[in-house]
Design an enzyme around this catalytic site. Structure first.
Site, PDB file in Angstrom:
ATOM      1  N   ASP A 472       8.201  11.753   0.881  1.00  0.00           N
ATOM      2  CA  ASP A 472       7.751  10.514   1.512  1.00  0.00           C
ATOM      3  C   ASP A 472       8.768   9.387   1.292  1.00  0.00           C
ATOM      4  O   ASP A 472       9.568   9.413   0.364  1.00  0.00           O
ATOM      5  CB  ASP A 472       6.397  10.110   0.944  1.00  0.00           C
ATOM      6  CG  ASP A 472       5.570   9.279   1.925  1.00  0.00           C
ATOM      7  OD1 ASP A 472       6.075   8.982   3.022  1.00  0.00           O
ATOM      8  OD2 ASP A 472       4.420   8.940   1.593  1.00  0.00           O
ATOM      9  N   GLU A 475      13.354   5.450   3.632  1.00  0.00           N
ATOM     10  CA  GLU A 475      13.984   4.694   4.720  1.00  0.00           C
ATOM     11  C   GLU A 475      14.676   3.415   4.248  1.00  0.00           C
ATOM     12  O   GLU A 475      15.527   2.879   4.964  1.00  0.00           O
ATOM     13  CB  GLU A 475      12.932   4.297   5.774  1.00  0.00           C
ATOM     14  CG  GLU A 475      12.186   5.448   6.385  1.00  0.00           C
ATOM     15  CD  GLU A 475      10.915   5.807   5.614  1.00  0.00           C
ATOM     16  OE1 GLU A 475      10.216   6.734   6.040  1.00  0.00           O
ATOM     17  OE2 GLU A 475      10.636   5.142   4.578  1.00  0.00           O
ATOM     18  N   ASP A 536       3.136   6.936   9.882  1.00  0.00           N
ATOM     19  CA  ASP A 536       1.812   6.331   9.720  1.00  0.00           C
ATOM     20  C   ASP A 536       1.295   5.732  11.023  1.00  0.00           C
ATOM     21  O   ASP A 536       1.213   4.504  11.184  1.00  0.00           O
ATOM     22  CB  ASP A 536       1.865   5.254   8.635  1.00  0.00           C
ATOM     23  CG  ASP A 536       2.321   5.813   7.292  1.00  0.00           C
ATOM     24  OD1 ASP A 536       2.242   7.045   7.113  1.00  0.00           O
ATOM     25  OD2 ASP A 536       2.771   5.021   6.437  1.00  0.00           O
TER      26      ASP A 536
END
Length: 775
Positions: A472, A475, A536
Site C-alpha cells: 500500500d 506514491e 480508493d
C-alpha cells in the site's frame, strides 16, 4: 524597456500557470514541468540542423539555436514570442551561443525506434546506462534489419514495418508506417505558421537551478486519439488533455491525480511512445495547441522509444523493452474477501466458516490495517492479544482452500517502535537539510541495506504461510528528499513505487516461489511485479465508470493483471451498486471485495447472498478460460481487460467506446454503470432489483455476429444493440462460433479440476453448488 521587462516578469510569475512549479506549493501537490518553459528567464534551445552523422553508428551532432520568449504588446494585450537570443553567460568565450550536441538514432526491432538527445557535451546517447535502468527489462537489443538510404538533404531508414526520415537542414524527423503513410513528425518553430506560440521540440536551461529540461513536440492528426499514460481516471481518450506524470495518492477515482502514472502512450495513428525517464513529465496532447503533442520532461536528456503497428503490436514491442507480467498463481484469480478491517483470529475464522456455509467460492481473506497490536502501526507482528496462533490459523484456512493476505506500508510514524531503528541505521529517506524526517520515516528502497532489513520482516510472515503482501501507498516519497542512490526526489520520487514493488515481489518469490503482490502505486516497469489495484474509489456510478477507464488505460501500458475494490472503497456501498460493481469485478483478472464495512454478502440479506453467489460462481466456472487467457497475456504483454479497438483496430466505432471491454480475447463485457432506480431518481437499498428482474444496457458491438453468453440470444454487430444483462448484472457476449471452457462449481480454485472443463458457447443455467462441494 528594462522597467517593462521587470514588470512583465512579475506578471508572469504571479499568474496561475506557475502553481504546479517545483517545489510544489504543498507536500504531495502537482508538478507541471511546462512551467519552467514559461519562465521568462529561461533560455530555450531549438534544433536547427545536423552538423554531422556517422551512418555506421547512427550517431551525430545536432546544432541547437538559442532563443528566449519575449513580450510583445499589441491591440491592448501582451503576447510572448520566441526570438533569437545572444549568449548571456560570462565570460562569453567559454560558452557556445548555439551548442552542437550529441544525438543518436537506433533500432530495437523492425517496429521499434530509439531516439536519444543529450543537452550537454558528452551526454549519454549510447547503451552504456541501460543495465542500470530499473525501468528496462534488460539490455535493449539492436536490430540490423533497417536499410539506410542517403539523399540530398535527408537520410531514410526503412524496415518491413516502417520508415524514419531524418531531414538534415532544417532539422526534422518523420515517422511513417510500412505503406509510407506519415504517422507523426517532429515540430519546431513555425510548424505550422501561427500567431500562437506552442512549445517546439527544444530543451531549456531552467532559471531556478540551471539544470535542463526537454520538450519533445510531435504533430497530431485532426482525428487522432491518444490512450495510456497509466491508470488515468479522466476521459479515456487523452486528446485535448493535459496529463501530469507524477505519482500521487489518487485520493479517489475522479480526479487527474494518479497512483500509477506511466510515461507511455499509444495513438490511433499507429504508433506508441515511451519516455525512458523517472523525472516528472507533463504531456500536452493538443491541450494548448490542437495539432501538437508536447512531452515536457524534467530530465536533462531525452531517451524516446517509438513503436509502430496495431495496438497489439505496439504493446508487444513496448513490453519487450520494459518487461512483461509473469502469471500470478492460480489461487489469486479467485475471490478476495476483505473489509476495513478484520482484527482478530476469531473474526477471520468466522468469516471463513460463513463463506463456506453460504457456499460462496473464495480463495483469499485479506487482513488490512488491524492485524497489529495497534491499528495502522505497522510492526510486522500479529497482535498477541487477538491472534492466539497465527501460523495454525493460516494452516487451518489452507485446508478450507483459503489463503491469507496482509496489509503493510513503508511509512513509519514516530510512535512506531521501529522508527528509531530505521532512522539510526540510515534506512529512511533523508531531508535536503540533513535532518531526520520531518514527519514519518519513509523507507529508502534505493538503500540495499534498508531493502534487506525490510525483506527480512516480510520473510518472517511469508514463512508462517502468508500468501500475499499488500503493497500500500508509495506514491508520496519526498520530492525534495535525498536518497541513498545519491539522487534527489526529482528522479527518485517516481522510481519509488517500482523499487517498492520489486522489493516485495522478490522476497515473495524467493520465499514462496510465487509471483504475487497487491500494490497501489507503480511506474514504468512495475508490470513485472503483478499485481496492482485501482486505489480508493468512491461509492458511486461515476467512480465505477472512471475505474474501468483507469484499468483500460493501465492495461494499455503493459499491465496484464489488475483489480479494484468492488462497490468502491470509501463508504458502505448500497446493494445495487455493490451488485453491479461485483459483476464488473468478477470479470476482471482479480476480484476483491474491500473497503468500509460491511462487505460480506450476508450483511445485505438473503436475496443479495444469492445474487452475490451467482456472480462469483460465474467467475469460478470460467476459471480455465481465465487462466489460459492470463498465460497468453503474460507471454505477449497484453492486458486481461482491453478496449474494443485492441481486438478491432480497423473498426472506427471501437475507438470511441470506454464503458465496455474485452475480458481476454473472446468475451465482451458491458457493466451496468447506472442503478436500477435511475429513471425515477431512487437510490440506495430500496432501488435494488430482485434476482428475477431482467435488466438491459445499450452496447456497441464490433462487426460480426455475437451471442449473449448468459441468455443465448444472437445479435448482429457493427452498431448499437440493446443487450440483456441477466442473471448476473452485466452484459456478457461471446463471438458467434466461439466457445470457452467451463468447469463444475467449486468453493476454491484448489478444488477445481481443470481436466473436467467442457467447451461451451453459452453459460449453462448455474446450479447452486452443493454443501458437499464446499468441503
Amino acid at each position: 524597456m528594462r522597467i517593462f521587462s521587470l514588470a512583465f516578469t512579475a506578471i508572469l510569475f504571479l499568474t496561475p500557470s506557475f502553481v504546479g512549479a517545483f517545489p510544489p506549493p504543498r507536500a504531495g501537490g502537482p508538478v507541471d514541468v511546462r512551467d519552467d518553459f514559461l519562465d521568462p528567464a529561461t533560455v530555450h534551445f531549438i534544433p536547427a540542423k545536423i552538423e554531422a552523422i556517422d551512418l555506421a553508428t547512427c550517431r551525430g551532432t545536432l546544432r541547437w539555436e538559442r532563443y528566449q520568449r519575449r513580450a510583445n504588446l499589441s491591440f491592448n494585450k501582451i503576447d510572448t514570442a520566441y526570438a533569437r537570443a545572444e549568449s548571456n553567460e560570462f565570460p562569453a568565450t567559454e560558452y557556445d551561443r548555439d551548442p552542437a550536441l550529441p544525438f543518436s538514432v537506433s533500432f530495437v526491432s523492425p517496429r521499434a525506434i530509439r531516439l536519444r538527445f543529450a543537452t550537454r557535451p558528452g551526454g549519454p546517447v549510447g547503451d552504456a546506462g541501460d543495465s542500470d535502468s530499473l525501468m528496462l527489462a534488460g539490455a535493449v537489443p539492436n536490430d540490423d534489419s533497417w536499410e539506410t538510404a542517403e539523399t540530398d538533404g535527408a537520410i531514410t531508414f526503412r524496415s518491413a514495418a516502417g520508415e524514419v526520415r531524418l531531414q538534415l537542414d532544417p532539422w526534422r524527423i518523420e515517422i511513417r508506417d510500412a505503406s509510407g503513410r506519415l504517422v507523426t513528425h517532429t515540430r519546431t518553430l513555425d510548424d505550422p505558421a501561427t500567431y500562437s506560440e506552442p512549445t517546439p521540440f527544444s530543451f531549456i536551461s531552467r532559471s531556478r537551478d540551471l539544470e535542463h529540461s526537454v520538450a519533445a513536440s510531435f504533430s497530431l492528426a485532426p482525428d487522432e486519439k491518444i490512450f495510456g499514460c497509466g491508470e488515468s481516471f479522466t476521459r479515456f481518450n487523452k486528446r485535448g488533455q493535459l496529463v501530469r506524470l507524477l505519482t500521487q495518492d489518487g485520493m479517489g477515482a475522479q480526479s487527474e491525480r494518479m497512483y500509477k502514472p506511466i510515461p507511455f502512450f499509444l495513438s490511433s495513428a499507429g504508433y506508441g511512445m515511451f519516455v525512458h525517464t523517472s523525472a516528472p513529465i507533463t504531456c500536452d496532447f493538443g491541450h494548448d495547441f490542437d495539432e501538437a503533442a508536447v512531452i515536457s520532461s524534467g530530465d536533462e536528456n531525452l531517451d524516446l522509444f517509438i513503436f509502430l503497428g496495431t495496438p497489439k503490436e505496439i504493446l508487444t514491442e513496448y513490453t519487450a523493452v520494459t518487461g512483461r507480467s509473469p502469471t500470478p498463481p492460480r489461487w489469486s484469480f479467485g475471490l478476495w474477501m476483505s473489509r476495513i478491517t478484520y482484527k482478530s483470529e476469531e473474526e477471520v475464522r468466522a468469516v471463513a466458516d460463513r463463506l463456506r456455509q453460504e457456499r460462496i467460492p473464495c480463495d483469499v481473506i485479506h487482513l488490512d490495517t488491524g492485524w497489529f497490536e495497534t491499528d495502522w502501526q505497522c510492526d510486522y507482528q500479529f497482535s498477541k492479544s487477538r491472534f492466539d496462533d497465527p501460523q495454525q490459523m493460516i494452516a487451518d484456512l489452507r485446508k478450507q482452500g483459503l489463503r491469507i493476505s496482509l496489509w503493510q506500508l513503508p511509512y513509519f510514524t514516530r510512535k512506531n517502535a521501529l522508527f528509531d531503528e530505521i532512522v539510526a541505521n540510515g534506512y529512511a529517506v533523508g531531508s535536503d537539510q540533513g535532518r531526520q524526517p520531518a514527519l514519518d520515516a519513509v523507507l529508502d528502497f534505493s538503500n540495499p541495506d534498508a531493502v534487506s532489513w525490510y525483506q527480512a520482516k516480510l520473510a518472517g510472515l511469508l514463512e508462517q504461510g502468508v500468501a500475499a503482501i499488500k503493497v500500500d501507498f508509495g506514491e508520496d516519497a519526498p520530492l525534495g528528499g535525498v536518497y541513498a542512490s545519491g539522487r534527489t526526489g526529482w528522479y527518485e520520487h517516481n522510481l519509488y513505487p517500482l523499487r517498492y514493488n520489486r522489493a516485495v515481489a522478490e522476497i515473495t518469490r524467493r520465499t514462496t516461489g510465487e509471483s504475487i503482490i497487491w500494490a497501489r502505486s507503480a511506474w514504468a516497469g512495475s508490470q513485472r511485479y503483478p499485481l496492482h489495484w485501482g486505489g480508493d474509489a468512491e461509492n458511486s456510478d461515476s467512480a465505477m465508470a472512471a475505474t474501468l477507464r483507469a484499468g483500460l488505460s493501465l492495461g494499455l501500458c503493459g499491465f496484464s493483471f489488475w483489480s479494484h475494490d468492488a462497490g468502491g472503497f470509501v463508504g458502505r456501498p448500497d446493494a445495487d451498486l455493490y451488485s453491479r460493481w461485483l459483476a464488473f469485478a468478477a470479470l476482471t483478472s482479480h476480484t476483491r471485495c474491500h473497503g468500509a464495512p460491511p462487505r460480506e454478502p450476508w450483511e445485505y440479506g438473503e436475496e443479495f447472498i444469492d445474487d452475490f453467489r451467482r456472480t462469483i460462481e460465474m467467475k469460478y466456472r470460467l476459471m480455465p478460460y481465465i487462466y489460459a487467457q492470463a498465460q497468453a497475456c503474460s507471454e505477449a504483454g497484453h492486458p486481461m481487460i482491453r478496449p474494443l479497438f485492441f481486438e478491432f483496430p480497423d473498426d472506427p466505432g471501437s475507438w470511441l467506446v470506454d464503458d465496455e471491454y474485452f475480458f481476454g480475447s473472446d468475451l465482451l463485457a458491458g457493466p451496468l454503470m447506472q442503478g436500477a432506480g435511475d429513471a425515477s431518481g431512487a437510490s440506495g437499498d430500496e432501488a435494488t432489483p430482485s434476482s428475477s428482474s431482467r435488466r438491459n444496457r445499450m452496447m456497441y458491438l464490433p462487426p460480426g455476429d455475437w451471442v449473449n453468453f448468459q441468455t443465448g440470444d444472437r445479435l448482429v454487430g457493427g452498431g448499437w444493440q440493446v443487450v440483456e444483462a441477466h442473471p448476473a448484472p452485466i452484459a456478457l457476449l461471446i463471438r458467434a462460433g466461439q466457445t470457452v471452457p467451463l468447469v463444475p462449481l467449486a468453493q476454491s480454485t484448489a478444488f477445481i479440476d481443470l481436466e473436467s472443463a467442457k467447451p461451451c458457447g453459452v453459460l449453462p443455467s448455474a446450479e447452486s453448488s452443493s454443501p458437499s462441494a464446499a468441503r
